[in-house]
Design an enzyme around this catalytic site. Structure first.
Site, PDB file in Angstrom:
ATOM      1  N   TYR A  32       0.861  -1.223  -0.126  1.00 40.96           N
ATOM      2  CA  TYR A  32       0.052  -0.005   0.065  1.00 40.96           C
ATOM      3  C   TYR A  32       1.100   1.290   0.379  1.00 40.96           C
ATOM      4  O   TYR A  32       0.922   2.167   0.879  1.00 40.96           O
ATOM      5  CB  TYR A  32      -1.037  -0.046   1.003  1.00 40.96           C
ATOM      6  CG  TYR A  32      -2.488   0.708   0.857  1.00 40.96           C
ATOM      7  CD1 TYR A  32      -3.049  -0.018  -0.027  1.00 40.96           C
ATOM      8  CD2 TYR A  32      -2.617   1.794   1.196  1.00 40.96           C
ATOM      9  CE1 TYR A  32      -4.471   0.647  -0.643  1.00 40.96           C
ATOM     10  CE2 TYR A  32      -3.764   2.635   0.943  1.00 40.96           C
ATOM     11  CZ  TYR A  32      -4.640   1.893  -0.007  1.00 40.96           C
ATOM     12  OH  TYR A  32      -5.789   2.764  -0.513  1.00 40.96           O
ATOM     13  N   GLU A  35       4.080   7.849  -0.765  1.00 45.70           N
ATOM     14  CA  GLU A  35       5.612   8.587  -0.996  1.00 45.70           C
ATOM     15  C   GLU A  35       6.651   8.312  -0.112  1.00 45.70           C
ATOM     16  O   GLU A  35       7.921   8.307  -0.433  1.00 45.70           O
ATOM     17  CB  GLU A  35       5.290  10.353  -0.914  1.00 45.70           C
ATOM     18  CG  GLU A  35       6.360  11.178  -1.447  1.00 45.70           C
ATOM     19  CD  GLU A  35       6.725  10.696  -3.013  1.00 45.70           C
ATOM     20  OE1 GLU A  35       5.894  10.193  -3.936  1.00 45.70           O
ATOM     21  OE2 GLU A  35       8.028  10.792  -3.283  1.00 45.70           O
ATOM     22  N   GLY A  36       6.548   8.042   1.123  1.00 46.85           N
ATOM     23  CA  GLY A  36       7.454   7.445   1.897  1.00 46.85           C
ATOM     24  C   GLY A  36       8.430   6.261   1.418  1.00 46.85           C
ATOM     25  O   GLY A  36       9.347   6.056   1.364  1.00 46.85           O
ATOM     26  N   HIS A  37       7.525   5.270   1.194  1.00 46.80           N
ATOM     27  CA  HIS A  37       8.048   4.111   0.641  1.00 46.80           C
ATOM     28  C   HIS A  37       8.925   4.245  -0.749  1.00 46.80           C
ATOM     29  O   HIS A  37       9.932   3.978  -0.888  1.00 46.80           O
ATOM     30  CB  HIS A  37       6.916   3.052   0.290  1.00 46.80           C
ATOM     31  CG  HIS A  37       6.131   2.474   1.395  1.00 46.80           C
ATOM     32  ND1 HIS A  37       4.678   2.922   1.526  1.00 46.80           N
ATOM     33  CD2 HIS A  37       6.348   1.806   2.451  1.00 46.80           C
ATOM     34  CE1 HIS A  37       4.488   2.487   2.352  1.00 46.80           C
ATOM     35  NE2 HIS A  37       5.446   1.547   3.046  1.00 46.80           N
ATOM     36  N   GLN A  61       3.886 -10.476  12.984  1.00 51.16           N
ATOM     37  CA  GLN A  61       4.234  -9.098  13.630  1.00 51.16           C
ATOM     38  C   GLN A  61       2.991  -8.263  14.044  1.00 51.16           C
ATOM     39  O   GLN A  61       3.049  -7.180  14.571  1.00 51.16           O
ATOM     40  CB  GLN A  61       5.083  -8.036  12.616  1.00 51.16           C
ATOM     41  CG  GLN A  61       4.451  -7.405  11.407  1.00 51.16           C
ATOM     42  CD  GLN A  61       5.559  -6.739  10.628  1.00 51.16           C
ATOM     43  OE1 GLN A  61       6.336  -7.414  10.059  1.00 51.16           O
ATOM     44  NE2 GLN A  61       5.449  -5.354  10.738  1.00 51.16           N
ATOM     45  N   GLY A 147      12.747   3.025   6.932  1.00 51.20           N
ATOM     46  CA  GLY A 147      12.422   4.632   7.289  1.00 51.20           C
ATOM     47  C   GLY A 147      12.596   5.006   8.731  1.00 51.20           C
ATOM     48  O   GLY A 147      12.415   4.027   9.508  1.00 51.20           O
ATOM     49  N   GLN A 148      13.049   6.184   9.200  1.00 46.75           N
ATOM     50  CA  GLN A 148      13.048   6.771  10.352  1.00 46.75           C
ATOM     51  C   GLN A 148      11.766   6.651  11.041  1.00 46.75           C
ATOM     52  O   GLN A 148      11.689   7.014  12.218  1.00 46.75           O
ATOM     53  CB  GLN A 148      13.790   8.115  10.102  1.00 46.75           C
ATOM     54  CG  GLN A 148      13.910   8.718  11.598  1.00 46.75           C
ATOM     55  CD  GLN A 148      15.064   7.946  12.437  1.00 46.75           C
ATOM     56  OE1 GLN A 148      16.010   7.495  11.956  1.00 46.75           O
ATOM     57  NE2 GLN A 148      14.635   7.844  13.727  1.00 46.75           N
ATOM     58  N   LYS A 149      10.817   6.717  10.062  1.00 51.46           N
ATOM     59  CA  LYS A 149       9.211   6.674  10.844  1.00 51.46           C
ATOM     60  C   LYS A 149       9.336   5.741  11.673  1.00 51.46           C
ATOM     61  O   LYS A 149       8.518   5.823  12.830  1.00 51.46           O
ATOM     62  CB  LYS A 149       8.451   6.310   9.528  1.00 51.46           C
ATOM     63  CG  LYS A 149       6.950   6.000  10.064  1.00 51.46           C
ATOM     64  CD  LYS A 149       6.119   7.122  10.202  1.00 51.46           C
ATOM     65  CE  LYS A 149       5.016   6.770  10.684  1.00 51.46           C
ATOM     66  NZ  LYS A 149       4.416   5.481  10.331  1.00 51.46           N
TER      67      LYS A 149
HETATM   68  P1  AMP Z   1       5.536  -0.191   6.230  1.00 54.59           P
HETATM   69  O1  AMP Z   1       5.204  -0.615   4.831  1.00 54.59           O
HETATM   70  O2  AMP Z   1       4.768   0.507   6.831  1.00 54.59           O
HETATM   71  O3  AMP Z   1       6.259  -1.598   6.774  1.00 54.59           O
HETATM   72  O4  AMP Z   1       7.091   0.656   5.740  1.00 54.59           O
HETATM   73  C1  AMP Z   1       8.013  -0.004   4.898  1.00 54.59           C
HETATM   74  C2  AMP Z   1       9.371   1.077   5.153  1.00 54.59           C
HETATM   75  O5  AMP Z   1       8.681   2.082   4.871  1.00 54.59           O
HETATM   76  C3  AMP Z   1       9.663   0.960   6.601  1.00 54.59           C
HETATM   77  O6  AMP Z   1      11.094   0.898   6.618  1.00 54.59           O
HETATM   78  C4  AMP Z   1       8.952   2.197   7.398  1.00 54.59           C
HETATM   79  O7  AMP Z   1      10.026   2.730   8.390  1.00 54.59           O
HETATM   80  C5  AMP Z   1       8.912   3.128   5.881  1.00 54.59           C
HETATM   81  N1  AMP Z   1       8.106   4.307   5.942  1.00 54.59           N
HETATM   82  C6  AMP Z   1       6.816   4.091   6.117  1.00 54.59           C
HETATM   83  N2  AMP Z   1       6.414   5.359   6.109  1.00 54.59           N
HETATM   84  C7  AMP Z   1       7.421   6.330   6.029  1.00 54.59           C
HETATM   85  C8  AMP Z   1       7.667   7.527   5.975  1.00 54.59           C
HETATM   86  N3  AMP Z   1       6.512   8.550   6.144  1.00 54.59           N
HETATM   87  N4  AMP Z   1       8.674   8.165   5.993  1.00 54.59           N
HETATM   88  C9  AMP Z   1       9.781   7.268   5.502  1.00 54.59           C
HETATM   89  N5  AMP Z   1       9.659   6.095   5.782  1.00 54.59           N
HETATM   90  C10 AMP Z   1       8.819   5.520   5.955  1.00 54.59           C
END
Ligand code: AMP
Length: 289
Positions: A32, A35-37, A61, A147-149
């Protein structure tokens, strides 16, 4: 761009890339994409010859009663977005291929996972480190991007790679936000319009913390209380935790010194959001008010 769903096919592709001397970057995600990804993917493309993005909603998880079933999924849209970011392979395995019958092996990183989401979501990071270890073994990337998120996740992965001599470089990428400050998250789609507005208290409270630290406040508890005040002023917000820890070992600090992580988890209705701020504080920057 290629879409691979079989673990064996992914291993064979990566082996061939290594044979011809290509460097491989891996971006683990649950899909899903936003822009972060995409920022992680572009960063990977700048640094590696081949980029693999894994899309896997990892049941391990998610705790009981969490959003595993509802978690948003859209592989068609994700494929288009990843392709536009220059990704070479999307690896989207099936749960039964990752965890076949009889699966019994888990990776656990202690201490760094004691607090924050480690305390709030028992078993969560065990699931994360197990799936990331598997992805590392399947793809064997040179560099992996996170991500630092998810600041605690990043600290845990760094620890795991160091402790277990995985020999993979870990790159942390700053948080990507909406124009109004909300950190991008796949879970933001759960928010009602009212909750979406209310969720701005996350970044606003961190901004307040940043100002206090700039003014010289160095006592963690006082900063924490100010953050709590900002969040509690929003009736739709329910605090899960507000914590200030060191950014490497993720242990609570009393005074801000060195690289500190201010981390929040807050619920808006059924949606739990996290946000954080990393501050490098030299001892001289802060003084008692
Ligand atoms: P997720 O799909 O939520 O497991 O995230 C996958 C990767 O994308 C992880 O390393 C997250 O930290 C990174 N990520 C998610 N949201 C952001 C964001 N807003 N800014 C930077 N990286 C992000």
């Amino acid at each position: 761009m290629r879409l691979i769903s079989s673990v064996n096919e992914m291993m064979a592709w990566a082996k061939e890339q290594r044979r011809v001397g290509h460097t491989i970057g891996l971006v683990p995600t649950m899909g899903y994409l936003h822009e972060g990804h995409l920022t992680l993917m572009r960063r990977a493309k700048e640094n590696c010859e081949k980029v693999v993005v894994s899309i896997f909603v990892n049941p391990l998880q998610f705790g009981a009663g969490e959003d595993y079933e509802e978690y948003p999924r859209d592989l068609t849209r994700d494929s288009q977005l990843a392709d536009s970011a220059g990704v070479d392979v999307i690896f989207a395995p099936a749960v039964k291929d990752m965890y076949p019958k009889g699966y019994s092996s888990f990776v656990e990183v202690e201490q760094v996972s004691d607090h924050l989401c480690g305390a709030a979501r028992p078993g969560h990071f065990r699931g994360v480190t197990t799936v990331v270890s598997k992805l590392f073994n399947i793809v064997r990337p040179d560099i992996a991007f996170f991500g630092q998120k998810d600041a605690q996740q990043l600290a845990i992965i760094r620890r795991m790679v160091e402790d277990l001599n995985m020999g993979i470089a870990i790159v942390g990428v700053p948080i990507v936000r909406e124009a109004d400050g909300l950190a991008l998250s796949s879970r933001n789609v759960y928010l009602s319009p009212e909750e979406r507005k209310a969720a701005l208290v996350l970044s606003q409270s961190l901004k307040k913390a940043k100002e206090l630290i700039a003014e010289g406040e160095g006592e963690a508890e006082r900063i924490r209380q100010e953050i709590i005040k900002v969040i509690e002023a929003e009736p739709l917000a329910n605090i899960d935790y507000v914590q200030i820890v060191d950014n490497r070992f993720i242990q609570p600090v009393e005074r801000l010194e060195g690289e500190c992580l201010i981390a929040l988890a807050v619920r808006f209705g059924k949606t739990r959001l996290i946000d954080n701020l990393v501050m490098e504080v030299s001892p001289n920057d802060s003084h008692d008010a």
